[in-house]
Design a protein around this motif. Sequence first.
Motif, PDB file in Angstrom:
ATOM      1  N   ILE A   7       9.622  47.562  19.266  1.00  0.00           N
ATOM      2  CA  ILE A   7      10.462  46.062  19.347  1.00  0.00           C
ATOM      3  C   ILE A   7       9.923  45.169  19.102  1.00  0.00           C
ATOM      4  N   THR A   8      10.605  44.092  18.341  1.00  0.00           N
ATOM      5  CA  THR A   8       9.126  42.462  18.967  1.00  0.00           C
ATOM      6  C   THR A   8      10.416  41.973  20.022  1.00  0.00           C
ATOM      7  N   TYR A   9       9.786  41.627  21.755  1.00  0.00           N
ATOM      8  CA  TYR A   9      10.783  41.033  22.009  1.00  0.00           C
ATOM      9  C   TYR A   9      10.445  39.947  22.043  1.00  0.00           C
ATOM     10  N   LEU A  10      11.371  39.057  22.636  1.00  0.00           N
ATOM     11  CA  LEU A  10      11.221  37.496  22.890  1.00  0.00           C
ATOM     12  C   LEU A  10      11.477  37.370  24.135  1.00  0.00           C
ATOM     13  N   LYS A  11       9.376  36.755  24.065  1.00  0.00           N
ATOM     14  CA  LYS A  11       8.344  37.191  25.634  1.00  0.00           C
ATOM     15  C   LYS A  11       8.353  35.797  25.998  1.00  0.00           C
ATOM     16  N   ASN A  12       8.194  35.786  27.500  1.00  0.00           N
ATOM     17  CA  ASN A  12       7.868  34.449  28.389  1.00  0.00           C
ATOM     18  C   ASN A  12       9.168  32.885  28.738  1.00  0.00           C
ATOM     19  N   TYR A  13      10.242  33.142  28.208  1.00  0.00           N
ATOM     20  CA  TYR A  13      11.205  32.579  28.756  1.00  0.00           C
ATOM     21  C   TYR A  13      11.333  32.751  30.147  1.00  0.00           C
ATOM     22  N   VAL A  14      11.589  30.924  30.741  1.00  0.00           N
ATOM     23  CA  VAL A  14      12.017  30.666  31.569  1.00  0.00           C
ATOM     24  C   VAL A  14      13.556  30.967  32.048  1.00  0.00           C
ATOM     25  N   THR A  15      14.350  30.663  30.833  1.00  0.00           N
ATOM     26  CA  THR A  15      16.078  29.733  31.072  1.00  0.00           C
ATOM     27  C   THR A  15      16.190  30.299  29.449  1.00  0.00           C
ATOM     28  N   ALA A  16      17.176  31.035  29.215  1.00  0.00           N
ATOM     29  CA  ALA A  16      17.937  31.393  27.741  1.00  0.00           C
ATOM     30  C   ALA A  16      19.065  31.698  27.760  1.00  0.00           C
ATOM     31  N   SER A  17      19.751  31.262  26.446  1.00  0.00           N
ATOM     32  CA  SER A  17      21.214  30.989  26.186  1.00  0.00           C
ATOM     33  C   SER A  17      21.597  30.830  25.054  1.00  0.00           C
ATOM     34  N   VAL A  18      22.587  31.735  24.511  1.00  0.00           N
ATOM     35  CA  VAL A  18      22.990  31.814  23.144  1.00  0.00           C
ATOM     36  C   VAL A  18      24.084  31.202  22.604  1.00  0.00           C
ATOM     37  N   VAL A  19      24.391  30.476  21.453  1.00  0.00           N
ATOM     38  CA  VAL A  19      25.230  29.949  21.174  1.00  0.00           C
ATOM     39  C   VAL A  19      25.624  30.082  19.836  1.00  0.00           C
ATOM     40  N   VAL A  20      26.824  29.736  19.757  1.00  0.00           N
ATOM     41  CA  VAL A  20      27.150  29.895  18.412  1.00  0.00           C
ATOM     42  C   VAL A  20      27.271  28.845  17.629  1.00  0.00           C
ATOM     43  N   GLU A  21      26.825  28.195  16.546  1.00  0.00           N
ATOM     44  CA  GLU A  21      26.896  27.224  15.490  1.00  0.00           C
ATOM     45  C   GLU A  21      27.086  27.061  14.680  1.00  0.00           C
ATOM     46  N   THR A  22      28.473  25.722  14.312  1.00  0.00           N
ATOM     47  CA  THR A  22      28.533  25.862  12.282  1.00  0.00           C
ATOM     48  C   THR A  22      28.938  24.465  12.116  1.00  0.00           C
ATOM     49  N   GLU A  23      29.257  24.066  11.695  1.00  0.00           N
ATOM     50  CA  GLU A  23      29.255  22.720  10.803  1.00  0.00           C
ATOM     51  C   GLU A  23      30.020  21.749  11.975  1.00  0.00           C
ATOM     52  N   ASN A  24      31.148  22.319  12.311  1.00  0.00           N
ATOM     53  CA  ASN A  24      31.680  21.957  13.284  1.00  0.00           C
ATOM     54  C   ASN A  24      31.002  21.367  15.083  1.00  0.00           C
ATOM     55  N   GLY A  25      30.097  22.126  14.251  1.00  0.00           N
ATOM     56  CA  GLY A  25      29.148  22.263  16.378  1.00  0.00           C
ATOM     57  C   GLY A  25      29.328  24.011  17.210  1.00  0.00           C
ATOM     58  N   PHE A  26      28.812  23.630  18.341  1.00  0.00           N
ATOM     59  CA  PHE A  26      28.911  25.267  18.814  1.00  0.00           C
ATOM     60  C   PHE A  26      30.452  25.188  19.113  1.00  0.00           C
ATOM     61  N   ASN A  27      30.924  26.513  19.268  1.00  0.00           N
ATOM     62  CA  ASN A  27      31.612  27.462  19.745  1.00  0.00           C
ATOM     63  C   ASN A  27      31.810  28.093  21.051  1.00  0.00           C
ATOM     64  N   ASP A  28      32.623  27.248  21.934  1.00  0.00           N
ATOM     65  CA  ASP A  28      32.847  26.909  23.356  1.00  0.00           C
ATOM     66  C   ASP A  28      33.613  28.870  24.163  1.00  0.00           C
ATOM     67  N   GLU A  29      34.613  29.028  22.841  1.00  0.00           N
ATOM     68  CA  GLU A  29      34.848  30.454  23.063  1.00  0.00           C
ATOM     69  C   GLU A  29      34.147  31.611  23.675  1.00  0.00           C
ATOM     70  N   ILE A  30      33.270  31.688  22.479  1.00  0.00           N
ATOM     71  CA  ILE A  30      32.102  33.015  22.785  1.00  0.00           C
ATOM     72  C   ILE A  30      31.194  32.362  23.563  1.00  0.00           C
ATOM     73  N   ASP A  31      30.661  33.640  24.277  1.00  0.00           N
ATOM     74  CA  ASP A  31      29.830  33.775  25.743  1.00  0.00           C
ATOM     75  C   ASP A  31      28.826  35.245  25.773  1.00  0.00           C
ATOM     76  N   ILE A  32      28.083  34.318  25.794  1.00  0.00           N
ATOM     77  CA  ILE A  32      26.865  36.071  25.124  1.00  0.00           C
ATOM     78  C   ILE A  32      25.848  35.879  26.536  1.00  0.00           C
ATOM     79  N   ILE A  33      25.406  36.424  27.028  1.00  0.00           N
ATOM     80  CA  ILE A  33      24.472  35.892  28.401  1.00  0.00           C
ATOM     81  C   ILE A  33      22.952  36.968  28.285  1.00  0.00           C
ATOM     82  N   PRO A  34      22.109  36.325  27.621  1.00  0.00           N
ATOM     83  CA  PRO A  34      20.352  37.126  26.986  1.00  0.00           C
ATOM     84  C   PRO A  34      20.054  38.079  28.599  1.00  0.00           C
TER      85      PRO A  34
END
Length: 544
Positions: free
Chosen positions: A303-330
């Motif tokens: 597995i090639t991990y994402l590393k060296n992060y201090v803070t991180a968040s996941v967002v879902v984006e479309t042409e209308n902006g981001f979706n604030d219903e979806i909540d995904i925690i790295p």
Amino acid sequence: MAAIITSEFRKNARALFKNDLETSDNYFIGLGKTDSWPDTVDALDNQVTEYSRQFSAPLPVDTVVNKEDVLQNLMVMVRTTGTQAEIFNVIPRNNWAFDRIYKTYDPTDPKCFDYETIDGVAYYPCYVTSNDRIYMCLSNKDGNGEVTPSSVAIPSGVGADAFLSFGATPQPISNGEGYIWALVTFLDEDSKFYTDQFVDYTTPISSDYTDIGNSTGGLIYDFKIVNGGATAATIPATATTEIRLKGTIRDTQTGELTPVADVIMYKQGQVATIQDSWQHFDVVINNGIESIKYKPDPNSQTITYLKNYVTASVVVETENGFNDEIDIIPLLLPEDGLGRRPDNDLPSFYAGISVDFVGEVDGEAPVGYNVDVRQISLIKNPVRNSDGDDAGVAVRDDDTNAGLYTGPEAYDALKYIQLDSIKDLQKDYIGRDFIIEQGGVNDDDIGARAWLDYADTINNRLYYHQNSSPKVNLKKFVGDTNSAPNVTVTSIAGYSDPDDVYLVSSCNEAEYMSGTGEVIFYENRKPINRNFNQTDEVKLVIQF
């Protein structure tokens, strides 16, 4: 107002307490209670004595009377800063075992370090002890995303890989079961707390810091779907839908946080090519986002991990902006690596205290056939009785007897009656639960009763203690040759010798001033017999 005591508070309280135990001369481990526990009865109304397998010592109760009894019952005390004492940070041992489901480490789940039964299925803590190392579980799911029991032991042997030493990034065990283990730290095999129930662990040395940081520093190891959206359409399912990871890293020169380029984890309706970042992620959408996980390299299965992060968040984006219903925690490992500060990474809510009581403790403690102890306690601020509580009455302790213990490290705690030499003490009173009672000419001298701890036939002494038992009392014994006080010895089993009436020469206090100090902890146990040639390794675990 809603509030909680955090795990950091508990760990900080443990750290302060441990430091106090290590640096203050005010804490002592005490052994005591030579008188027997009352008999109980079993389900068939049969008598059960304290020497029966079925017997359980009474549960400790936090009342003033019970704690006063603990102080009155003391026989000998040893200081926690003494030569025979050590203090540790410890955690419960959780050995890896075949076919158990282990929880994954989840910074959002306060119960990930606890054993639980969920829907009738046992889930074990997210850390294990194996090969004298401590590992953290980062994944417990198979290729189908199903939680599975751990069926293959964590590899052992010689070599610098993720299972043996710091420096390699955690990877799945190569059997397809999906478990991923990350090394946290090593057990201290030479520690006095290398036990079946609790273990002491090491902290890394500076030469390990770089390897720890390179292997797990700021590593995003999984993604927790709190709310994936009600349906696939709410993502929404348009050609421009993207799932992006946004985060920050720390500038190694300035120490400041800086933004890192977004990582695209998913693009609606498009297939990743080898140069696209989202080729490394497997996103399952089924009535909303069901899961996001790393996709191992098809050739190496690494597995090639994402590393060296201090803070991180996941967002879902479309042409209308981001979706604030979806909540995904790295799920993110510590910035400087897992195991860099094991006290922070592990459930280190426990302070371990180990004190050795060697034989007679340099003459401070009686030993022998009828000398049992039934209470172990931690006492703060006991008063050392250097002169006795009556003018001219000397205590038994003599610092010249120091050997394994210095004078201030160990206190005798039993008062004693010095008998008149006219009638020497002839009997050892082999047995348990003898009572001494005082008589005399004056009414004030009559009626003191106590448990006989030890009969010293060489020095013509009777050592004793008193407590709240109705079989004895707390009246003080006196030694007054003018009123000719005397004592008799009887057994609660009925034995009494009318010839055993002894004249009292003096009543002497112990080195420990009876009743002083604060009971921080105590434990009731079945009888533990002490003899000349044994060392009692007393271990206490205080949970915060």
